[in-house]
Design an enzyme around this catalytic site. Structure first.
Site, PDB file in Angstrom:
ATOM      1  CG  PHE A 165      -6.636  10.244  -0.119  1.00 16.47           C
ATOM      2  CD1 PHE A 165      -5.919  10.082   0.517  1.00 16.47           C
ATOM      3  CD2 PHE A 165      -6.327   9.893  -1.670  1.00 16.47           C
ATOM      4  CE1 PHE A 165      -4.420   9.651   0.220  1.00 16.47           C
ATOM      5  CE2 PHE A 165      -5.325   9.386  -1.779  1.00 16.47           C
ATOM      6  CZ  PHE A 165      -4.246   9.197  -1.004  1.00 16.47           C
ATOM      7  CB  CYS A 172      -1.764   2.949  -7.978  1.00 23.15           C
ATOM      8  SG  CYS A 172      -0.175   2.074  -7.348  1.00 23.15           S
ATOM      9  CG  HIS A 225      -5.832  18.696  -1.118  1.00 23.54           C
ATOM     10  ND1 HIS A 225      -5.720  19.147   0.180  1.00 23.54           N
ATOM     11  CD2 HIS A 225      -5.755  19.606  -2.183  1.00 23.54           C
ATOM     12  CE1 HIS A 225      -5.101  20.351  -0.034  1.00 23.54           C
ATOM     13  NE2 HIS A 225      -5.273  20.757  -1.248  1.00 23.54           N
ATOM     14  NE  ARG A 264       1.357   7.786   1.652  1.00 28.07           N
ATOM     15  CZ  ARG A 264       1.532   8.607   2.611  1.00 28.07           C
ATOM     16  NH1 ARG A 264       0.806   9.645   2.613  1.00 28.07           N
ATOM     17  NH2 ARG A 264       2.228   8.202   3.690  1.00 28.07           N
ATOM     18  CD  GLU A 265       5.032   6.436  -7.733  1.00 23.08           C
ATOM     19  OE1 GLU A 265       5.579   7.667  -8.326  1.00 23.08           O
ATOM     20  OE2 GLU A 265       4.387   5.440  -8.726  1.00 23.08           O
ATOM     21  CG  PHE A 315      -1.797  -1.132   1.140  1.00 27.07           C
ATOM     22  CD1 PHE A 315      -2.927  -1.004   0.635  1.00 27.07           C
ATOM     23  CD2 PHE A 315      -1.660  -2.250   1.928  1.00 27.07           C
ATOM     24  CE1 PHE A 315      -4.040  -2.178   0.313  1.00 27.07           C
ATOM     25  CE2 PHE A 315      -2.609  -3.357   2.073  1.00 27.07           C
ATOM     26  CZ  PHE A 315      -3.624  -3.338   1.176  1.00 27.07           C
TER      27      PHE A 315
HETATM   28  C1  UDX Z   1      -1.513   5.356  -4.120  1.00 30.74           C
HETATM   29  C2  UDX Z   1      -2.131   4.780  -2.695  1.00 30.74           C
HETATM   30  O1  UDX Z   1      -2.083   5.702  -1.684  1.00 30.74           O
HETATM   31  C3  UDX Z   1      -1.347   3.538  -2.293  1.00 30.74           C
HETATM   32  O2  UDX Z   1      -1.862   3.111  -1.160  1.00 30.74           O
HETATM   33  C4  UDX Z   1      -1.265   2.504  -3.457  1.00 30.74           C
HETATM   34  O3  UDX Z   1      -0.364   1.545  -2.995  1.00 30.74           O
HETATM   35  C5  UDX Z   1      -0.444   3.106  -4.395  1.00 30.74           C
HETATM   36  O4  UDX Z   1      -1.513   4.299  -5.087  1.00 30.74           O
HETATM   37  P1  UDX Z   1       0.295   6.882  -5.063  1.00 30.74           P
HETATM   38  O5  UDX Z   1       0.017   6.529  -6.354  1.00 30.74           O
HETATM   39  O6  UDX Z   1       1.657   6.848  -4.860  1.00 30.74           O
HETATM   40  O7  UDX Z   1      -0.141   5.851  -4.083  1.00 30.74           O
HETATM   41  O8  UDX Z   1      -0.184   8.411  -4.782  1.00 30.74           O
HETATM   42  P2  UDX Z   1      -1.184   9.043  -3.664  1.00 30.74           P
HETATM   43  O9  UDX Z   1      -0.529   9.832  -2.612  1.00 30.74           O
HETATM   44  O10 UDX Z   1      -2.081   7.937  -3.265  1.00 30.74           O
HETATM   45  O11 UDX Z   1      -1.879   9.792  -4.730  1.00 30.74           O
HETATM   46  C6  UDX Z   1      -2.597   9.507  -5.979  1.00 30.74           C
HETATM   47  C7  UDX Z   1      -3.076  10.641  -6.610  1.00 30.74           C
HETATM   48  O12 UDX Z   1      -4.491  11.245  -5.963  1.00 30.74           O
HETATM   49  C8  UDX Z   1      -2.281  11.794  -7.012  1.00 30.74           C
HETATM   50  O13 UDX Z   1      -2.617  12.222  -8.399  1.00 30.74           O
HETATM   51  C9  UDX Z   1      -2.519  13.009  -5.916  1.00 30.74           C
HETATM   52  O14 UDX Z   1      -2.343  14.273  -6.539  1.00 30.74           O
HETATM   53  C10 UDX Z   1      -4.259  12.529  -5.857  1.00 30.74           C
HETATM   54  N1  UDX Z   1      -5.103  12.963  -4.999  1.00 30.74           N
HETATM   55  C11 UDX Z   1      -4.757  12.393  -3.691  1.00 30.74           C
HETATM   56  C12 UDX Z   1      -5.865  14.244  -4.945  1.00 30.74           C
HETATM   57  O15 UDX Z   1      -6.040  14.752  -5.897  1.00 30.74           O
HETATM   58  N2  UDX Z   1      -6.538  14.492  -3.763  1.00 30.74           N
HETATM   59  C13 UDX Z   1      -6.253  13.921  -2.343  1.00 30.74           C
HETATM   60  O16 UDX Z   1      -6.640  14.326  -1.499  1.00 30.74           O
HETATM   61  C14 UDX Z   1      -5.272  12.846  -2.420  1.00 30.74           C
END
Ligand code: UDX
Length: 437
Positions: free
Chosen positions: A251, A262, A253, A153-154, A151
């Site tokens: 999440f 992902c 935002h 996050r990058e 799980f």
């Molecule tokens: C995600 C999951 O969080 C992680 O648990 C899984 O293993 C892989 O996918 P990641 O892709 O690295 O991780 O990024 P994350 O920080 O979750 O953000 C994903 C996308 O959602 C980004 O484009 C981010 O900008 C967007 N985002 C996130 C929003 O637009 N609003 C938010 O409130 C949160």
């Protein structure tokens, strides 16, 4: 434990390095010789905070090694993790399992009885069963197959690995459960909850988690649109609902839509699984559609802020990576935004603190600046696409001075509209009341 990690992408490399850091002996395998040669010399194939130091420290202690030779790594391993890519297949969104199955066929030739094979890549429900079938066809019998989705996050991958909210292990037999418990023992000592489930349940849990987070994002993005229509502020709405424990503040935002390696891929794969199972998933289907529309429509916001037309205008773009603290450009919202701006005749000057090299492969018709100020000089508008920390404390008065057009389009709601106004900027956020016309 002796562990073989097949695939040294984000998940494989971070997991391999962290397992080594727990004290296990890990061999990371990849077909890409240049990548392995680089890793053997301490050169990271990805930009991830803390990774280089972790890899180097564990390599030096002899606990972490890198090779292109799968048989030698698998032969001596008690657990073999599969962390190869599972990209969305072009056209239909199915997860492409070619790399997973190729790895299984290869490891079948050398694997010893009693070994546990674990999928760490995100794989559709039933993949563990297919792996078992391939192993049987290759004459391998006494091997357990488990699922242990990641799980992380990058940008925060190492911290996520070492302090997980939970560890999910899908294992249908005792041996696999015992081996995985032993591997994660250092984390139980830190009281990380471990959830042991059936294999198919674990596989689905990963998709359900990512789909739910994607739903949250699309939800707040639609609420942001409503806020603009009724003159409300989505930042306050998000806080107001997020303080409810049942909802939670994360999440929520609003922004230009989710991207990355992902969410876009996993939501599509979940829909494919559902379609095959004959069970419609309307919420996830709509989430995907909302997000696609959103990414593509962001250019309209920039155009509106500039009076309807971007042709001939110089537009400064801050942030290109799909999110901060990564150089990953996969499915980044910046791609449709920048491409549409260029298509409509704008001149784009972009700055990203880390993703420039990756971005140069994608954008061939834009200028790359070396700082936010350089991008903003003489531009008609400044557009914040990715909320890197260094864009959170720009000197807005100085920005207003160097910008020709005095327009700030803040697609990540980094700034306070009133503060931006006081600095002399016309501010356009996302869902921050009725936008000025
Ligand atoms: C995600 C999951 O969080 C992680 O648990 C899984 O293993 C892989 O996918 P990641 O892709 O690295 O991780 O990024 P994350 O920080 O979750 O953000 C994903 C996308 O959602 C980004 O484009 C981010 O900008 C967007 N985002 C996130 C929003 O637009 N609003 C938010 O409130 C949160």
């Amino acid at each position: 434990m002796r562990i073989a990690m097949i695939g040294t992408g984000y998940v494989g490399l971070v997991s391999g390095a962290c397992f080594a850091d727990f004290g296990h002996r890990v061999t990371c395998v990849d077909k890409d010789k240049a990548k392995i040669d680089g890793l053997n010399e301490g050169v990271m194939p990805i930009w991830e905070p803390g990774l280089e130091a972790l890899v180097k420290a564990n390599a030096q202690r002899g606990r972490l090694t890198f090779t292109t030779d799968l048989p030698s790594a698998v032969e001596n391993a008690e657990a073999v993790f599969i962390a190869v890519g599972t990209p969305a297949r072009r056209g239909d969104g199915h997860a492409d399992l070619t790399f997973v199955f190729d790895a299984v066929r290869e490891l079948a030739k050398v694997i010893k009885p009693g070994t546990v094979v674990v999928t760490k890549s995100t794989v559709p429900v039933g993949t563990g069963d297919q792996i078992e079938k391939i192993l049987r066809e290759e004459g391998v019998t006494d091997v357990s197959v488990a699922s242990n989705p990641e799980f992380l996050r990058e940008g925060a991958a190492i911290a996520d690995f070492k302090h997980p909210d939970r560890i999910v292990v899908g294992a249908d037999d005792d041996r696999a459960q015992d081996v995985l418990r032993e591997i994660y023992r250092p984390l139980f000592l830190n009281r990380a909850p471990i959830l042991i489930t059936g294999r198919r349940t674990a596989e689905l849990t990963k998709y359900a988690a990512n789909a739910f987070l994607a739903v949250k994002i699309s939800f707040i993005n639609e609420i942001a649109d409503l806020c603009e229509a009724v003159d409300a502020d989505v930042q306050d709405v998000a806080r107001g609902i997020g303080l409810d424990n049942r909802i939670g503040p994360k999440f929520l935002h609003a922004g230009p839509g989710y991207g990355g390696s992902c969410f876009p891929k996993d939501t599509l794969a979940l829909l494919q699984t559902a379609e095959k199972a004959g069970v419609d998933q309307r919420i996830v289907r709509t989430t995907v559609a909302v997000n696609d529309d959103r990414k593509n429509s962001m250019v309209e916001r920039v155009a509106r802020a500039l009076g309807g037309d971007v042709s001939g205008k110089k537009i400064a773009v801050l942030g290109l990576a799909f999110k901060p603290n990564t150089d990953d450009m996969r499915d980044a919202p910046s791609i449709p935004i920048v491409n549409a701006l260029v298509e409509r005749g704008a001149k784009v000057s972009a700055f990203d603190p880390v993703a420039r090299e990756q971005a140069e492969k994608i954008f061939t018709r834009i200028e790359f600046a070396n700082s936010a100020e350089e991008a903003a000089a003489d531009a008609d508008a400044l557009v914040i696409v990715t909320e890197w920390d260094e864009f959170r404390a720009l000197d807005l008065e100085k920005i207003a001075e160097i910008l020709r057009g005095k327009v700030l389009v803040d697609l990540r709601n980094v700034y306070d509209p009133a503060e931006a106004g006081e600095a002399g900027l016309r501010y356009y956020g996302v869902g921050r009341g009725r936008p000025a016309s």
